[in-house]
Design an enzyme around this catalytic site. Structure first.
Site, short mmCIF file in Angstrom:
data_model
loop_
_atom_site.label_atom_id
_atom_site.label_comp_id
_atom_site.label_asym_id
_atom_site.label_seq_id
_atom_site.Cartn_x
_atom_site.Cartn_y
_atom_site.Cartn_z
N ARG A 98 -19.22 -10.27 105.24
CA ARG A 98 -18.80 -10.54 106.62
C ARG A 98 -19.40 -11.86 107.08
O ARG A 98 -18.78 -12.62 107.84
CB ARG A 98 -19.26 -9.42 107.56
CG ARG A 98 -18.45 -8.15 107.48
CD ARG A 98 -18.65 -7.36 106.19
NE ARG A 98 -20.00 -6.87 106.01
CZ ARG A 98 -20.56 -6.53 104.84
NH1 ARG A 98 -19.88 -6.67 103.72
NH2 ARG A 98 -21.78 -6.08 104.78
N CYS B 183 -21.54 0.03 111.19
CA CYS B 183 -21.83 -1.40 111.13
C CYS B 183 -21.16 -2.05 112.34
O CYS B 183 -19.94 -1.98 112.48
CB CYS B 183 -21.29 -2.01 109.84
SG CYS B 183 -21.44 -3.82 109.79
N ASN B 184 -21.95 -2.65 113.22
CA ASN B 184 -21.38 -3.30 114.39
C ASN B 184 -20.53 -4.50 114.00
O ASN B 184 -19.39 -4.65 114.46
CB ASN B 184 -22.51 -3.75 115.32
CG ASN B 184 -23.14 -2.60 116.07
OD1 ASN B 184 -22.63 -2.15 117.09
ND2 ASN B 184 -24.27 -2.10 115.57
N THR B 185 -21.09 -5.37 113.13
CA THR B 185 -20.40 -6.61 112.76
C THR B 185 -18.99 -6.35 112.23
O THR B 185 -18.04 -7.07 112.57
CB THR B 185 -21.21 -7.35 111.67
OG1 THR B 185 -22.48 -7.70 112.22
CG2 THR B 185 -20.50 -8.60 111.21
N ALA B 186 -18.86 -5.30 111.42
CA ALA B 186 -17.57 -5.02 110.79
C ALA B 186 -16.51 -4.59 111.79
O ALA B 186 -15.32 -4.51 111.44
CB ALA B 186 -17.74 -3.97 109.69
N LYS C 8 -32.04 -4.90 105.14
CA LYS C 8 -30.96 -4.64 104.17
C LYS C 8 -31.49 -4.61 102.74
O LYS C 8 -30.98 -3.89 101.89
CB LYS C 8 -29.87 -5.71 104.28
CG LYS C 8 -28.88 -5.49 105.43
CD LYS C 8 -27.88 -6.63 105.50
CE LYS C 8 -26.90 -6.48 106.65
NZ LYS C 8 -25.77 -5.58 106.35
N CYS D 223 -27.02 -3.67 116.11
CA CYS D 223 -26.90 -3.86 114.66
C CYS D 223 -27.53 -2.61 114.07
O CYS D 223 -28.65 -2.26 114.46
CB CYS D 223 -27.64 -5.11 114.20
SG CYS D 223 -27.71 -5.26 112.40
#
Lengths: 235, 235
Positions: A52, A86-89, A167, A198
């Protein structure tokens, strides 16, 4: 009760530690004694989704198709609704919704709704770089008429470094203390509520680390998922 | 490396804590730094499988069809091979194998093979009642020409009670100490190797609790799965 509950489909792997944490919290927050009192959860710890971060910098293929395929696979395997740890996704939420016919519960929308309930003047955000670049929380807060406070650029660099360390499996004291320092910085900037936006953040940051309210995007979606599935929250 | 690894399909939910533990150990044992270094794992935390205990007492429907459907769903969602985080449910291994075309790695066979490598005179077994009733370890040890030591009936009752408590989320000191006492009893009965032949057991019992070798069926299958998937073990 157990026979009528819905099956949760969890898109994960971004990252794996956050996925494990999400699953752990679902088990801990569900009112259950025997195996069968727990919810059925089908998890795709899909670590093979294109980066991402790289895509948000224009350096790689879109993760959208792989994430959408995960969502569809979960639905086909029996999931009655889909969530993503997952927030970003959530930048690829449209791809997911186009691939499935069951409901999708948005972590961003649920988290902002939980923040709005507290009626804060200003909301501080701890999030990863690609999540910020996708304007997910910025847009959702604007719609909810919430004033958002972000970290200054140098602190945001530290935040991303800490997320990368989590991570990679490092959840030690140094990472914990450094994340708490960033949260304090948001408080100093006037945040009355801090959103851990996150899923790596709540692995190391707890309510005890801040004076103001901390809203964990993981906890919000975990609780919402349990209730949506038709189970009860553990007291 | 990451692109060529196989996807693990994990049949879980029997119980959920053991499934979480299995997933946790996969992450901890895989050599990985970034998200994409980790293996893709698709997990069906299927808590709605009919009770294995009730069926083994002739009191309920067979769990075989539900477990086989889980296996098939995982294959359809992209799993390249299937494992199951429950020893007892291996009583339905034939149903699983009949439902899939990808390989199935047996926790029982891998665990007994790991025990046989140590060439013990006698192997002690900590397992759940329905696992014992299905003769899974008894048959596998006979084939491997290993002499098996079981707990006397009153201690086995305690073992099953402890397993039920772990399934309900109790992994406290009392449960830990009581499980260690049972392991010591197997040692007193001549066991040179103790097999934690129930995925709830290694959640509370560690190598430090026994003088002899402890073989965790979870650890054995976790390591075998990582290697079979084509990833490396973390040193």
């Amino acid at each position: 009760m157990s026979a009528q509950t819905k099956t949760i489909g969890l898109i994960g792997g971004m990252g794996p530690a956050a996925t494990l944490d999400f699953f752990d919290r679902i088990l801990k927050r569900t009112k259950a004694v025997r195996d069968e009192d727990h919810l059925r959860v089908i998890i795709d710890n899909n670590t093979k989704v294109p980066s991402r971060d790289a895509f948000s910098k224009g350096e790689g293929p879109s993760p959208g198709a792989a994430i959408a395929a995960s969502a569809r696979g979960l639905q086909d395997a029996g999931a009655d609704f889909i969530v993503m740890a997952c927030n970003t996704a959530h930048a690829y939420e449209a791809d997911i919704r186009a691939a499935i016919t069951v409901p999708f519960l948005s972590m961003i929308d649920e988290t902002v709704a939980a923040a709005a309930e507290l009626r804060p003047e200003r909301v501080g955000l701890l999030a990863a770089d690609p999540c910020l670049r996708a304007n997910l929380y910025q847009d959702a807060c604007r719609k909810a008429r919430l004033d958002l406070v972000l970290l200054p650029a140098d602190s945001q660099r530290t935040a991303q470094e800490l997320i990368n360390r989590i991570k990679s499996g490092d959840t030690g004291d140094t990472v914990r203390r450094s994340m708490a320092v960033l949260a304090k910085k948001l408080e100093a900037l006037g945040a009355e509520v801090i959103v851990a936006g996150c899923t790596e953040v709540p692995i190391v940051l707890t309510a005890d680390d801040v004076d103001c309210e901390l809203i964990s995007s993981t906890d919000v979606l975990v609780e919402k998922s349990i209730l949506f599935a038709g189970a009860e929250l553990k007291a």
